[in-house]
Motif scaffolding. Structure first.
Motif, PDB file in Angstrom:
ATOM      1  N   PRO A 137       0.889  -1.174  -0.067  1.00  0.00           N
ATOM      2  CA  PRO A 137       0.038   0.035   0.037  1.00  0.00           C
ATOM      3  C   PRO A 137       0.963   1.352  -0.024  1.00  0.00           C
ATOM      4  O   PRO A 137       0.981   1.891   1.122  1.00  0.00           O
ATOM      5  CB  PRO A 137      -0.755  -0.073   1.195  1.00  0.00           C
ATOM      6  N   LEU A 138       1.423   1.575  -1.315  1.00  0.00           N
ATOM      7  CA  LEU A 138       2.152   2.706  -1.221  1.00  0.00           C
ATOM      8  C   LEU A 138       1.326   3.771  -1.790  1.00  0.00           C
ATOM      9  O   LEU A 138       0.777   3.773  -3.174  1.00  0.00           O
ATOM     10  CB  LEU A 138       3.381   2.493  -2.083  1.00  0.00           C
ATOM     11  N   VAL A 139       0.932   5.039  -1.167  1.00  0.00           N
ATOM     12  CA  VAL A 139       0.259   5.976  -1.880  1.00  0.00           C
ATOM     13  C   VAL A 139       1.229   6.672  -2.680  1.00  0.00           C
ATOM     14  O   VAL A 139       2.188   7.049  -2.684  1.00  0.00           O
ATOM     15  CB  VAL A 139      -0.235   7.042  -0.764  1.00  0.00           C
ATOM     16  N   THR A 140       0.531   7.247  -3.938  1.00  0.00           N
ATOM     17  CA  THR A 140       1.286   7.669  -5.065  1.00  0.00           C
ATOM     18  C   THR A 140       0.532   8.764  -5.753  1.00  0.00           C
ATOM     19  O   THR A 140      -0.486   8.561  -6.032  1.00  0.00           O
ATOM     20  CB  THR A 140       1.806   6.778  -6.068  1.00  0.00           C
ATOM     21  N   GLY A 141       0.956   9.937  -5.495  1.00  0.00           N
ATOM     22  CA  GLY A 141       0.532  10.986  -5.993  1.00  0.00           C
ATOM     23  C   GLY A 141      -1.047  11.312  -5.355  1.00  0.00           C
ATOM     24  O   GLY A 141      -1.893  11.769  -5.893  1.00  0.00           O
ATOM     25  N   GLY A 142      -1.161  10.942  -4.015  1.00  0.00           N
ATOM     26  CA  GLY A 142      -2.421  11.318  -3.473  1.00  0.00           C
ATOM     27  C   GLY A 142      -3.625  10.125  -3.825  1.00  0.00           C
ATOM     28  O   GLY A 142      -4.610  10.595  -3.574  1.00  0.00           O
ATOM     29  N   LYS A 143      -3.404   9.382  -5.003  1.00  0.00           N
ATOM     30  CA  LYS A 143      -4.460   8.498  -5.410  1.00  0.00           C
ATOM     31  C   LYS A 143      -4.704   7.520  -4.324  1.00  0.00           C
ATOM     32  O   LYS A 143      -4.033   7.147  -3.414  1.00  0.00           O
ATOM     33  CB  LYS A 143      -3.817   7.867  -6.753  1.00  0.00           C
ATOM     34  N   PRO A 144      -5.988   7.168  -4.571  1.00  0.00           N
ATOM     35  CA  PRO A 144      -6.399   5.889  -3.576  1.00  0.00           C
ATOM     36  C   PRO A 144      -5.643   4.481  -3.796  1.00  0.00           C
ATOM     37  O   PRO A 144      -5.225   4.483  -4.829  1.00  0.00           O
ATOM     38  CB  PRO A 144      -7.918   6.046  -3.889  1.00  0.00           C
ATOM     39  N   ILE A 145      -5.582   3.827  -2.782  1.00  0.00           N
ATOM     40  CA  ILE A 145      -4.706   2.520  -3.008  1.00  0.00           C
ATOM     41  C   ILE A 145      -5.589   1.802  -4.008  1.00  0.00           C
ATOM     42  O   ILE A 145      -4.954   1.185  -4.926  1.00  0.00           O
ATOM     43  CB  ILE A 145      -4.653   1.788  -1.744  1.00  0.00           C
ATOM     44  N   LEU A 146      -6.854   1.868  -3.637  1.00  0.00           N
ATOM     45  CA  LEU A 146      -7.703   0.617  -4.838  1.00  0.00           C
ATOM     46  C   LEU A 146      -8.453   1.892  -5.699  1.00  0.00           C
ATOM     47  O   LEU A 146      -9.314   2.179  -5.620  1.00  0.00           O
ATOM     48  CB  LEU A 146      -8.544   0.102  -4.199  1.00  0.00           C
ATOM     49  N   ALA A 147      -7.552   2.190  -7.040  1.00  0.00           N
ATOM     50  CA  ALA A 147      -7.897   2.994  -7.858  1.00  0.00           C
ATOM     51  C   ALA A 147      -8.629   2.189  -9.061  1.00  0.00           C
ATOM     52  O   ALA A 147      -7.938   1.512  -9.800  1.00  0.00           O
ATOM     53  CB  ALA A 147      -6.866   3.943  -8.278  1.00  0.00           C
TER      54      ALA A 147
END
Lengths: 465, 169
Positions: free
Chosen positions: B80-90
């Protein structure tokens, strides 16, 4: 073939009993004369030259960079747009319960054997395809989580081509089961044993026919969906994602539409060859060429419209970046190729096929089909060689429009080898799988009849639900 | 129901239709038509055979979709690495893999479905005549106990080219 009628009115119907048709078609399938063997040898030699070309390129540039492999990517896109799209010509008219397609459906479906070759070509292309990092691939790599989705885009591109091949083989096999059952009782030896295995004990119960019909419908629909997706994936990941800043949502759809246009052209040319050199003039008549020519004209108009829709966005934008894209794709180093493509895939198609007597002939649509296939070939060279030659594929904007990349000896051999390999696979396949869908032809003979209406012979078509 | 299978082989479609009519008149409407050509449903007055082929791609697609969802959601949740403020389950990023999984499930299950719904493969053929693949029509009926000879006569009266009876057990 019964022909007749005044004022160019045309009706035709195969005048063969089912036994005669089976004897002729299966006899032709089994027979391999010196001319056939010569063709196979020549195609095998050309395909072998392709391997030599690949070895030359691999030894020269290695597999470290994608830049030297633009011509191989173009060859893959070319066989996808022609051979792998060809089964659509069997699928779509079947949905519409058409009758004309019964004589060309197997000719179209058999092209799915080229799926094997596409998987082979894909391997070196995937090995050299850069990581999805900093590229605009469809898979949104690194956009959601670092390093996710795992294996993108290579794994998913590979899966698309493998699934397309499985789907194509499934479709060909399912449609040929009743013909394999027929052939096993007429042919002995190893061939007969193979037919028997592939027929799985088919006896033609009502349940079996219903399942087969439904299966062909579902597999056809899935193939349609998947081949469009394949065009999208390939044109994205081997194409525009290698050009920084290029985001064109019309481009993949235009490539998929080009596949439909080239599919019709491929089946028309193949039907012409089978008719002329296979001795099947009674089986494939004007009706088949005429019906396909109408669809081909419509798809060519759409092809042009889709190209224009993509082009006009950049042309109106007129930003420095948009002008660079215009140069790279159309008006720069590949301008001549682009103009020839437009002439072959649109201008001449419209200029020739708009005339009904030409459209309603055998030679007219065949000549136009050859032009379309040639145009599609040039189009793939322009797109993939051009995109592969962009030096810096990461970043946000195209820094420099590269010069045109002329083909070297290795490139020429590779492209020839891919085309030769595709033709070789098809040539081998038609001597195992009957070239005509015999059960569909028999069904068609039951459901069509020519009756006089006053002074005019008319073909009456039955379409049971 | 105990009984013996009888196969009538007919050269002409009309003869087969006539024989089928006679079978029905005699209360034997559960006959099977064998043909090398797909005749329209009900052309012989036979009962329309049901199949569930459409369930196969649906089930396969659902299975493929579920597996793809499991893989995509699983790998994202595992790291679970958050990238660019995107949700983990995108969902947009999961769409393509889910699509490919769905299609794979549908394709493979359809091929299996065609085989299963056709009741293939058959290692051993029941009553059959190879001429059926050449254009003859076969009618197979399980005659009630002691009725096989009557069916035999009935087929012959309808001008059957050949009649085969299952050996008496």
């Amino acid at each position: 073939m019964h022909n007749g009628g005044p004022h160019g009115h045309h009706v035709d119907l195969l005048e063969r009993s089912s036994e005669e048709a089976a004897g002729e078609v299966l006899g032709w399938t089994e027979r391999t004369g010196p001319a056939y063997l010569l063709v196979v040898l020549v195609l095998a030699a050309v395909a072998a030259l392709g391997v030599v070309g690949f070895a030359m390129k691999a030894a020269d540039g290695g597999l470290d960079s994608h830049h030297p492999w633009g011509y191989l990517a173009a060859a893959l896109a070319f066989i996808m747009t022609t051979s792998l799209s060809a089964p659509l010509v069997a699928i779509a008219p079947r949905f519409g319960k058409a009758h004309w397609n019964r004589y060309v459906s197997r000719i179209a479906e058999t092209w799915s054997v080229v799926g094997l070759l596409s998987i082979l070509i894909m391997v070196p292309l995937l090995l050299t395809l850069p990581s999805a990092e900093h590229r605009q691939t469809l898979l949104m790599y690194n956009k959601v989580a670092e390093g996710w989705p795992v294996g993108a885009p290579h794994l998913y591109v590979a899966l698309v081509l493998v699934f397309t091949a499985i789907n194509g083989f499934g479709l060909l096999w399912a449609s040929a089961i009743p013909d394999f059952a027929l052939a096993k009782s007429r042919v002995g030896g190893l061939r007969g044993a193979l037919y028997s295995k592939l027929a799985l004990g088919w006896v033609g119960t009502k349940r079996q026919w219903r399942a087969l019909r439904a299966g062909l419908g579902v597999l056809g629909a899935l193939y349609f969906i998947f081949i469009v997706w394949s065009h999208t994936t390939i044109s994205f990941d081997f194409g525009q994602s290698l050009v920084p800043g290029l985001r064109d949502s019309v481009f993949p759809a235009w490539q998929a539409l080009g596949g439909i246009q080239a599919a019709l052209a491929t089946v028309i040319v193949t039907s012409f060859v089978v008719r002329m050199f296979g001795g099947f003039k009674e089986y494939i008549g004007v009706n088949q060429f005429w019906s396909m020519a109408k669809l081909m004209l419509a798809s060519s108009l759409l092809w042009m419209y889709f190209w224009w829709s993509g082009f006009i966005i950049y042309w109106y934008a007129k930003t420095p970046q948009a002008q660079d894209f215009l140069q790279l794709m159309w008006f720069g180093p590949y301008r001549t190729i682009f103009i020839i493509t437009i002439i072959c895939n649109f201008a001449l198609v419209l200029g020739i096929l708009m005339w009904n007597p030409v459209r309603k002939s055998i030679l007219g649509p065949t000549i136009v089909s050859c032009l379309i296939i040639f145009g599609a070939f040039l189009d793939k060279i322009r797109i993939y060689v051009g995109f592969y030659s962009v030096e810096e594929y990461t970043g946000h904007i195209l820094q420099e429009v590269p010069e045109a990349v002329p083909p070297g000896l290795g490139d020429g051999l590779m492209v020839a080898g891919v085309i030769g390999g595709a033709l070789l696979l098809y040539t081998l396949a038609i001597k195992f799988v009957p070239i005509f869908n015999l059960w569909e032809i028999r069904e068609g003979s039951m459901l069509q009849v020519i009756r006089p209406f006053k002074r005019l012979p008319l073909k009456i078509l039955a379409k049971p639900e | 129901m105990a009984g013996r299978s009888v196969l009538g082989v007919f050269r002409e479609v009309d003869e087969a239709v006539e024989a089928a009519d006679k079978l029905k008149e005699n209360g034997m409407d559960n006959f099977e038509v064998l043909s090398g050509t797909p005749f329209p449903e009900g052309a012989f007055g036979e009962k329309v055979a049901n199949h569930r082929l459409y369930v196969w791609p649906l089930m396969g697609a659902m299975l493929g979709f579920s597996l793809a969802l499991l893989v995509t959601a699983g790998t994202q949740l595992a790291y679970p690495l958050v990238t660019g403020g995107k949700p983990i389950l995108a969902l947009p990023a999961m769409f393509i893999i889910a699509y490919e999984g769905t299609m794979l499930g549908a394709i493979i299950s359809t091929i299996i479905g065609v085989i299963f719904e056709s009741r293939l493969p058959k290692a051993k053929l029941d009553l059959y005549d190879p001429r059926i693949t050449e254009g003859y029509i076969g009618l197979v009926v399980v005659a009630p106990e002691g009725e096989a000879e009557r069916v035999d006569a009935l087929f012959k009266a309808a001008n059957a080219a050949d009649v085969q009876l299952e050996p008496a057990s």
